[in-house]
Design a protein around this motif. Structure first.
Motif, PDB file in Angstrom:
ATOM      1  N   TYR A   1       0.887  -1.185  -0.051  1.00 58.33           N
ATOM      2  CA  TYR A   1      -0.055  -0.083  -0.129  1.00 58.33           C
ATOM      3  C   TYR A   1       0.812   1.300  -0.109  1.00 58.33           C
ATOM      4  CZ  TYR A   1      -3.367   3.536   1.585  1.00 58.33           C
ATOM      5  OH  TYR A   1      -3.969   4.614   1.728  1.00 58.33           O
ATOM      6  N   ASP A   2       0.613   2.345  -0.767  1.00 57.67           N
ATOM      7  CA  ASP A   2       1.252   3.696  -0.992  1.00 57.67           C
ATOM      8  C   ASP A   2       0.118   4.505  -1.434  1.00 57.67           C
ATOM      9  OD1 ASP A   2       1.435   3.683  -3.692  1.00 57.67           O
ATOM     10  OD2 ASP A   2       3.267   2.531  -3.398  1.00 57.67           O
ATOM     11  N   LYS A   3       0.312   5.668  -1.046  1.00 61.36           N
ATOM     12  CA  LYS A   3      -0.827   6.774  -1.300  1.00 61.36           C
ATOM     13  C   LYS A   3      -0.862   6.852  -3.028  1.00 61.36           C
ATOM     14  CE  LYS A   3      -0.192   9.522   2.581  1.00 61.36           C
ATOM     15  NZ  LYS A   3      -0.003  10.929   3.245  1.00 61.36           N
ATOM     16  N   GLU A   4       0.260   6.493  -3.842  1.00 59.36           N
ATOM     17  CA  GLU A   4       0.070   6.787  -5.533  1.00 59.36           C
ATOM     18  C   GLU A   4      -0.618   5.507  -5.811  1.00 59.36           C
ATOM     19  OE1 GLU A   4       3.727   7.383  -7.433  1.00 59.36           O
ATOM     20  OE2 GLU A   4       4.187   9.007  -5.972  1.00 59.36           O
ATOM     21  N   ARG A   5      -0.238   4.461  -5.638  1.00 64.52           N
ATOM     22  CA  ARG A   5      -0.846   3.103  -6.231  1.00 64.52           C
ATOM     23  C   ARG A   5      -2.115   2.594  -5.366  1.00 64.52           C
ATOM     24  NH1 ARG A   5       4.664  -0.230  -7.363  1.00 64.52           N
ATOM     25  NH2 ARG A   5       5.408   0.726  -9.168  1.00 64.52           N
ATOM     26  N   GLY A   6      -2.245   3.134  -4.164  1.00 64.46           N
ATOM     27  CA  GLY A   6      -3.483   2.701  -3.323  1.00 64.46           C
ATOM     28  C   GLY A   6      -3.328   1.155  -2.833  1.00 64.46           C
ATOM     29  N   LEU A   7      -4.068   0.286  -3.029  1.00 60.57           N
ATOM     30  CA  LEU A   7      -4.125  -0.917  -2.459  1.00 60.57           C
ATOM     31  C   LEU A   7      -3.438  -1.945  -3.701  1.00 60.57           C
ATOM     32  CD1 LEU A   7      -7.716  -1.015  -0.677  1.00 60.57           C
ATOM     33  CD2 LEU A   7      -5.630  -1.190   0.412  1.00 60.57           C
ATOM     34  N   TYR A   8      -2.118  -1.829  -3.815  1.00 60.34           N
ATOM     35  CA  TYR A   8      -1.380  -2.384  -4.945  1.00 60.34           C
ATOM     36  C   TYR A   8      -1.431  -3.980  -4.759  1.00 60.34           C
ATOM     37  CZ  TYR A   8       2.236  -3.311  -8.227  1.00 60.34           C
ATOM     38  OH  TYR A   8       3.268  -3.640  -9.150  1.00 60.34           O
ATOM     39  N   ILE A   9      -2.132  -4.792  -5.655  1.00 61.69           N
ATOM     40  CA  ILE A   9      -2.216  -6.281  -5.466  1.00 61.69           C
ATOM     41  C   ILE A   9      -1.293  -6.900  -6.533  1.00 61.69           C
ATOM     42  CG2 ILE A   9      -3.675  -8.160  -5.187  1.00 61.69           C
ATOM     43  CD1 ILE A   9      -3.956  -6.239  -2.863  1.00 61.69           C
ATOM     44  N   ALA A  10      -1.516  -6.676  -7.646  1.00 58.60           N
ATOM     45  CA  ALA A  10      -1.048  -7.320  -9.038  1.00 58.60           C
ATOM     46  C   ALA A  10      -0.397  -6.128  -9.863  1.00 58.60           C
ATOM     47  CB  ALA A  10      -2.009  -8.197  -9.438  1.00 58.60           C
ATOM     48  N   HIS A  11       0.273  -6.798 -11.069  1.00 53.27           N
ATOM     49  CA  HIS A  11       0.806  -5.908 -11.907  1.00 53.27           C
ATOM     50  C   HIS A  11       0.708  -6.551 -13.262  1.00 53.27           C
ATOM     51  CE1 HIS A  11       3.669  -2.672 -12.899  1.00 53.27           C
ATOM     52  NE2 HIS A  11       3.941  -3.492 -14.010  1.00 53.27           N
ATOM     53  N   CYS A  12       0.483  -5.912 -14.490  1.00 57.30           N
ATOM     54  CA  CYS A  12      -0.062  -6.420 -15.511  1.00 57.30           C
ATOM     55  C   CYS A  12       0.877  -5.618 -16.657  1.00 57.30           C
ATOM     56  CB  CYS A  12      -1.572  -6.635 -16.094  1.00 57.30           C
ATOM     57  SG  CYS A  12      -2.171  -4.971 -16.211  1.00 57.30           S
TER      58      CYS A  12
ATOM     59  N   SER B   1      -4.787  -2.063  -8.713  1.00 57.58           N
ATOM     60  CA  SER B   1      -4.970  -1.976  -7.552  1.00 57.58           C
ATOM     61  C   SER B   1      -6.580  -1.770  -7.019  1.00 57.58           C
ATOM     62  CB  SER B   1      -4.566  -0.451  -6.953  1.00 57.58           C
ATOM     63  OG  SER B   1      -3.082  -0.475  -7.180  1.00 57.58           O
ATOM     64  N   ILE B   2      -6.805  -2.248  -5.794  1.00 56.56           N
ATOM     65  CA  ILE B   2      -8.110  -2.030  -5.415  1.00 56.56           C
ATOM     66  C   ILE B   2      -8.611  -0.727  -4.936  1.00 56.56           C
ATOM     67  CG2 ILE B   2     -10.000  -2.916  -3.545  1.00 56.56           C
ATOM     68  CD1 ILE B   2      -8.277  -5.552  -3.403  1.00 56.56           C
ATOM     69  N   THR B   3      -9.643  -0.424  -5.476  1.00 59.76           N
ATOM     70  CA  THR B   3     -10.235   1.070  -5.193  1.00 59.76           C
ATOM     71  C   THR B   3     -10.652   1.247  -3.795  1.00 59.76           C
ATOM     72  OG1 THR B   3     -10.872   1.619  -7.600  1.00 59.76           O
ATOM     73  CG2 THR B   3     -11.628   3.033  -5.756  1.00 59.76           C
TER      74      THR B   3
ATOM     75  N   HIS C   1     -16.967  -6.398  -1.611  1.00 61.98           N
ATOM     76  CA  HIS C   1     -16.648  -7.981  -1.750  1.00 61.98           C
ATOM     77  C   HIS C   1     -15.801  -8.418  -2.921  1.00 61.98           C
ATOM     78  CE1 HIS C   1     -19.549  -7.187   1.416  1.00 61.98           C
ATOM     79  NE2 HIS C   1     -20.485  -7.426   0.787  1.00 61.98           N
ATOM     80  N   GLY C   2     -15.364  -9.474  -2.540  1.00 64.11           N
ATOM     81  CA  GLY C   2     -14.455  -9.990  -3.751  1.00 64.11           C
ATOM     82  C   GLY C   2     -14.209 -11.669  -3.758  1.00 64.11           C
TER      83      GLY C   2
ATOM     84  N   GLU D   1       0.182 -16.351 -11.131  1.00 63.94           N
ATOM     85  CA  GLU D   1      -0.431 -15.650 -12.152  1.00 63.94           C
ATOM     86  C   GLU D   1      -1.870 -15.767 -12.197  1.00 63.94           C
ATOM     87  OE1 GLU D   1       0.574 -14.902 -16.791  1.00 63.94           O
ATOM     88  OE2 GLU D   1       0.733 -16.843 -16.162  1.00 63.94           O
ATOM     89  N   ALA D   2      -2.557 -14.540 -12.399  1.00 62.17           N
ATOM     90  CA  ALA D   2      -4.011 -14.690 -12.313  1.00 62.17           C
ATOM     91  C   ALA D   2      -4.796 -13.801 -13.384  1.00 62.17           C
ATOM     92  CB  ALA D   2      -4.467 -14.355 -11.108  1.00 62.17           C
ATOM     93  N   LEU D   3      -5.996 -14.036 -13.541  1.00 59.13           N
ATOM     94  CA  LEU D   3      -6.999 -12.951 -14.255  1.00 59.13           C
ATOM     95  C   LEU D   3      -7.422 -11.949 -13.148  1.00 59.13           C
ATOM     96  CD1 LEU D   3      -8.768 -15.050 -16.811  1.00 59.13           C
ATOM     97  CD2 LEU D   3      -6.670 -13.901 -17.062  1.00 59.13           C
ATOM     98  N   VAL D   4      -7.350 -10.793 -13.352  1.00 57.01           N
ATOM     99  CA  VAL D   4      -7.677  -9.764 -12.088  1.00 57.01           C
ATOM    100  C   VAL D   4      -8.775  -8.769 -12.748  1.00 57.01           C
ATOM    101  CG1 VAL D   4      -6.793  -8.164 -10.460  1.00 57.01           C
ATOM    102  CG2 VAL D   4      -5.274 -10.046 -10.925  1.00 57.01           C
ATOM    103  N   SER D   5      -9.654  -8.589 -12.211  1.00 60.63           N
ATOM    104  CA  SER D   5     -10.553  -7.548 -12.459  1.00 60.63           C
ATOM    105  C   SER D   5     -11.154  -7.000 -11.204  1.00 60.63           C
ATOM    106  CB  SER D   5     -11.861  -7.839 -13.242  1.00 60.63           C
ATOM    107  OG  SER D   5     -12.585  -7.046 -13.508  1.00 60.63           O
ATOM    108  N   PHE D   6     -10.981  -5.518 -10.895  1.00 57.81           N
ATOM    109  CA  PHE D   6     -11.334  -4.566  -9.636  1.00 57.81           C
ATOM    110  C   PHE D   6     -12.443  -3.826 -10.141  1.00 57.81           C
ATOM    111  CE2 PHE D   6      -6.825  -5.819  -7.990  1.00 57.81           C
ATOM    112  CZ  PHE D   6      -7.181  -6.964  -7.368  1.00 57.81           C
TER     113      PHE D   6
END
Length: 525
Positions: A2-13, A19-21, A28-29, A362-367
């Motif tokens: 977590y940082d202020k720029e990226r927020g809740l940074y979970i994965a990278h593509c 990041s989760i908003t 939920h998730g 590795e994963a398919l991610v959609s927030f």
């Protein structure tokens, strides 16, 4: 991370950070994927990211792996190789503040709830009662409430059932049929639950939901439930977690969409919650999940396939991470197709094909975006944890438990006066009153009559002795009189004989009178 720029940074593509908003984290998730594809690591990454943002989390630790979140992580060859992919040069490995819990009180602070807190609906699920038996349980709770009887533990529940059996006729007339057969079935179910160790869960002091919302040093506290033993009893496990959600819903105030959630709840092995679930309970689960987000609570389910989750609930899970699925059978292929259809398609690849070709980590991610709409699905790599991957030692666990701020708060069980004690006292008082009513009472008699009356033979001997004494006195008196006056008796023997004869007759009359009086007295009694 977590940082202020990226927020809740979970994965990278390929397009950058995913990041989760923050204000959508309570929508939920879902974390899904086959065994060994990295679901647990993804859960750990999410949890420590929320922790760094000051959001406390609750998670069930099925194999002990999540306990490592309490320890500082270390650099490894695998992490070092992936650093450039995430644009990270010097990762700051760190631990999270952790509190260990255990329903059985063996690997953490005990977590208890009273029978009253659990309620008839959830309790019926644990006991696996049918509709008729569930109805009797509802009557039991109603009666306990009307009579002011506290239902704390299983012995209170059993005492109430016994009391209902003794008063079945009166209860049936007012509330409906209560049979000994149904009561016996519930008693057997309670015994089975006790054999599974549930008697340690029901009781006091009950768990305070506010302890899940703790923050220490600006970091959210991670509440880790030791569930390796608990998951062997799936009904107790799922009902316990559902009870936690219900308590959160009824306890927390309405807050809407906050910049960050107040609590995030990770529900591992989520399929257990929905297996063999009645329609009424399923509706209850759906209601709690739909409404609890307005209390600032986010729920994240972890399971193998999205098909494990009912459609009405699956549609409420906006933030998704889908790890690889295997499709060896037609059923598996259908599950892959279902999982792919839950994402917003990306024209760059076919979602269903990508799911079957994902690598570990590795994963398919959609927030969800700022407006609450799902983003296009991306094929991404999940970040590595900054805390330790793997379980802690028993010594480390014990040290964390003893250093916890709530150490000693729940460790000693309390047994206050509740339904068991009240009904037991009433039963003892009733038995004593009944015993006193059945004891025969002795008639009261004057003190002079309390002396034992002499028997018949005693009276006979007394009469004979009195007669003989009188006769001797008469003979002696006659003899002395003659000597004094100088008179001569014509026939002493004859005179003596007459006196003896008269004395014998007198004695006989006296004895006869005494015998007659006693015989008549006995006949009159």
């Amino acid at each position: 991370m977590y940082d202020k720029e990226r927020g809740l940074y979970i994965a990278h593509c390929s397009n950058g950070a995913l990041s989760i908003t923050g204000k959508m984290a309570n929508r939920h998730g879902l974390i899904a994927g086959a065994t060994g594809t990295g679901k647990t690591v993804t859960l750990q990454v999410m949890a420590e990211t929320f922790c760094q943002a000051g959001v406390p989390c609750f998670m069930a630790d099925m194999k002990g792996d999540l306990s490592g979140i309490s320890q500082v992580g270390k650099m490894s060859g695998f992490i070092e190789k992936r650093l450039p992919e995430f644009g990270i040069e010097n990762p700051e490995f760190q631990a999270c503040p952790v509190r260990f819990y255990d329903v059985y009180g063996e690997q953490g602070h005990p977590m208890r709830a009273t029978v009253s807190q659990m309620g008839p609906l959830l309790l019926s699920r644990i006991l696996q009662l049918n509709e008729t038996q569930s109805g009797i349980l509802n009557i039991l709770f109603r009666l306990a409430d009307e009579q002011g009887l506290l239902l704390d533990d299983l012995k209170d529940l059993r005492s109430m059932l016994n009391w209902m059996g003794d008063h079945a006729k009166e209860i049936t007339l007012k509330y409906g049929t209560v049979t000994s057969m149904s009561i016996g079935a519930i008693q057997r179910a309670i015994l089975q639950l006790e054999n599974q160790g549930a008697d340690k869960f029901f009781g006091l002091p009950s768990f305070d939901i506010q302890d899940l919302l703790a923050v220490e040093g600006g970091k959210g506290v991670m509440s880790v439930l030791a569930a390796d033993k608990l998951m062997m009893q799936p009904k107790l496990y799922s009902t316990f977690l559902l009870w936690l959600l219900s308590e959160l819903y009824t306890t927390l105030p309405e807050v809407g969409d906050l910049p960050l959630p107040k609590l995030v709840f990770f529900f591992d092995e989520a399929h257990m919650l929905f297996t063999d679930t009645s329609k009424a309970l399923l509706d209850k689960i759906e209601q709690v999940i739909r409404l609890v987000r307005s209390k600032g609570v986010g729920i994240y389910f972890i399971t193998q396939s999205p098909t494990d989750i009912p459609e009405n609930i699956l549609g409420q899970l906006g933030n998704r991470v889908q790890h690889a699925l295997r499709a060896y059978t037609p059923k598996d292929q259908k599950a892959v197709k279902t999982a792919a259809d839950t994402f917003r398609a990306n024209p760059a690849f076919k979602t269903d094909e990508a799911i079957m070709n994902l690598e570990t980590g590795e994963a398919l991610v959609s927030f969800l975006d700022e407006k609450g709409a799902p983003n296009i699905v991306e094929r991404a790599k999940v970040l590595f944890p900054l805390s330790q991957i793997g379980a802690v030692t028993e010594g480390q666990r014990l040290d964390i438990i003893k250093q916890s701020r709530i150490y000693g708060k729940y460790d000693n069980p309390v047994d206050r006066e509740s339904a068991f004690e009240v009904l037991l006292a009433e039963a003892e008082q009733s038995a004593l009153a009944e015993a006193e009513a059945n004891v025969p009472t002795e008639p009261t008699t004057p003190a002079k009559e309390e002396k034992k009356k002499p028997g018949i033979m005693s009276k006979v001997f007394k009469a004979i002795i009195t007669a003989i004494t009188s006769t001797v006195a008469t003979i002696l008196g006659t003899y002395v009189s003659d000597k004094v006056t100088g008179k001569k008796t014509k026939s002493r023997t004859s005179a003596t004989g007459r006196v003896v004869k008269n004395a014998t007759s007198a004695a006989t009359r006296s004895v006869t009178k005494e015998l007659t009086r006693d015989i008549l007295g006995n006949l009159i009694k």
